[in-house]
Design a protein around this motif. Sequence first.
Motif, PDB file in Angstrom:
ATOM      1  N   SER A 141     -33.254  38.002  47.621  1.00 38.70           N
ATOM      2  CA  SER A 141     -32.943  39.368  48.050  1.00 38.70           C
ATOM      3  C   SER A 141     -33.958  40.368  47.494  1.00 38.70           C
ATOM      4  O   SER A 141     -34.525  41.182  48.241  1.00 38.70           O
ATOM      5  CB  SER A 141     -31.532  39.749  47.596  1.00 38.70           C
TER       6      SER A 141
ATOM      7  N   LYS B 238     -28.941  46.449  47.030  1.00 32.18           N
ATOM      8  CA  LYS B 238     -28.221  46.427  48.302  1.00 32.18           C
ATOM      9  C   LYS B 238     -27.188  45.307  48.421  1.00 32.18           C
ATOM     10  O   LYS B 238     -26.223  45.433  49.166  1.00 32.18           O
ATOM     11  CB  LYS B 238     -29.210  46.304  49.471  1.00 32.18           C
ATOM     12  N   SER B 239     -27.389  44.201  47.697  1.00 33.25           N
ATOM     13  CA  SER B 239     -26.514  43.049  47.892  1.00 33.25           C
ATOM     14  C   SER B 239     -25.440  42.889  46.819  1.00 33.25           C
ATOM     15  O   SER B 239     -24.740  41.873  46.795  1.00 33.25           O
ATOM     16  CB  SER B 239     -27.355  41.765  47.954  1.00 33.25           C
TER      17      SER B 239
ATOM     18  N   THR C 201     -24.995  46.386  54.213  1.00 31.08           N
ATOM     19  CA  THR C 201     -25.243  44.979  53.905  1.00 31.08           C
ATOM     20  C   THR C 201     -23.946  44.181  53.928  1.00 31.08           C
ATOM     21  O   THR C 201     -23.883  43.076  54.481  1.00 31.08           O
ATOM     22  CB  THR C 201     -25.910  44.835  52.528  1.00 31.08           C
TER      23      THR C 201
ATOM     24  N   GLY D 189     -22.914  41.232  56.534  1.00 34.47           N
ATOM     25  CA  GLY D 189     -22.542  39.926  55.998  1.00 34.47           C
ATOM     26  C   GLY D 189     -21.181  39.481  56.499  1.00 34.47           C
ATOM     27  O   GLY D 189     -20.975  38.308  56.839  1.00 34.47           O
TER      28      GLY D 189
ATOM     29  N   THR E 171     -23.064  36.205  47.241  1.00 38.77           N
ATOM     30  CA  THR E 171     -24.341  36.639  46.678  1.00 38.77           C
ATOM     31  C   THR E 171     -25.043  37.632  47.581  1.00 38.77           C
ATOM     32  O   THR E 171     -25.686  38.571  47.110  1.00 38.77           O
ATOM     33  CB  THR E 171     -25.259  35.425  46.439  1.00 38.77           C
ATOM     34  N   SER E 172     -24.919  37.453  48.881  1.00 40.28           N
ATOM     35  CA  SER E 172     -25.658  38.304  49.816  1.00 40.28           C
ATOM     36  C   SER E 172     -24.896  39.535  50.283  1.00 40.28           C
ATOM     37  O   SER E 172     -25.506  40.544  50.640  1.00 40.28           O
ATOM     38  CB  SER E 172     -26.056  37.484  51.051  1.00 40.28           C
ATOM     39  N   SER E 173     -23.559  39.488  50.268  1.00 40.37           N
ATOM     40  CA  SER E 173     -22.819  40.615  50.853  1.00 40.37           C
ATOM     41  C   SER E 173     -21.581  41.026  50.061  1.00 40.37           C
ATOM     42  O   SER E 173     -20.614  41.529  50.639  1.00 40.37           O
ATOM     43  CB  SER E 173     -22.434  40.283  52.299  1.00 40.37           C
ATOM     44  N   HIS E 174     -21.601  40.787  48.765  1.00 37.95           N
ATOM     45  CA  HIS E 174     -20.601  41.273  47.790  1.00 37.95           C
ATOM     46  C   HIS E 174     -19.142  41.241  48.272  1.00 37.95           C
ATOM     47  O   HIS E 174     -18.734  40.303  48.940  1.00 37.95           O
ATOM     48  CB  HIS E 174     -20.991  42.658  47.283  1.00 37.95           C
TER      49      HIS E 174
END
Length: 230
Positions: A106, A130-131, A158, A162, A187-190
């Motif tokens: 990221s 952002k992630s 984000t 996701g 990990t990518s979109s909380h």
Amino acid sequence: MKDLISNSIYFGFLISIIGYEIGLLLKKKFKKAFFNPLLVSIIFIISFLLIFQIDYESYYNGAKYLSYLLTPATVCLSIPLYQQLTLLKNNYKAILGGIFSGVLTSLTSILILSKMFALTQEQYITLLPKSITTAIGIGVSEELGGIVTLTVATIILTGILGNILAETICKIFRIQEPVAKGVAIGTSSHAIGTAKAMEIGEIEGAMSSLAIAVAGLITVVAASIYANFI
């Protein structure tokens, strides 16, 4: 009418709940990922404020009380993780490795794109968190000198993307292992992505919940290093 709405301390709270409920109804009826309740509520609230010419401050006076629930709601995500504690112990190396690589991917992608589009350091720093979850991302942006309001917007965007695309991407890349799905989504979109992970399955939700916390901690350290690259 406008003055009545603007001066009411309940206006922001109620309009947020109404917008979200509309989103839930649309998603239930059409069963399309695009009708994400959070995305629908954002569009509804913005449209409502523009139509009735109500300023954001009047809206936020009531909506801010919902923000107080963000931290305890995030903490509650630890419950499904506790229920899958044995699975975590058996796969902790792969899980931590996946989260760590996801965070670095990221941050590196933001660095590359920022250089490609000649962003300023302030703009670059704004995008770094952002992630991760909003509660942590705001602190990272403030500490490093980013534009906090834009950081919040990118974090929400984000998360929504996701949530909408998670299942599709997993199908495209044939990711079938529940642990891998959960780690990738969290990990990518909380937290917003984690809501989708919980819909997919208990294991996915638990691993995604773990990924939120660990990714946030790693990003706090790594973002301070990456901030010096531009």
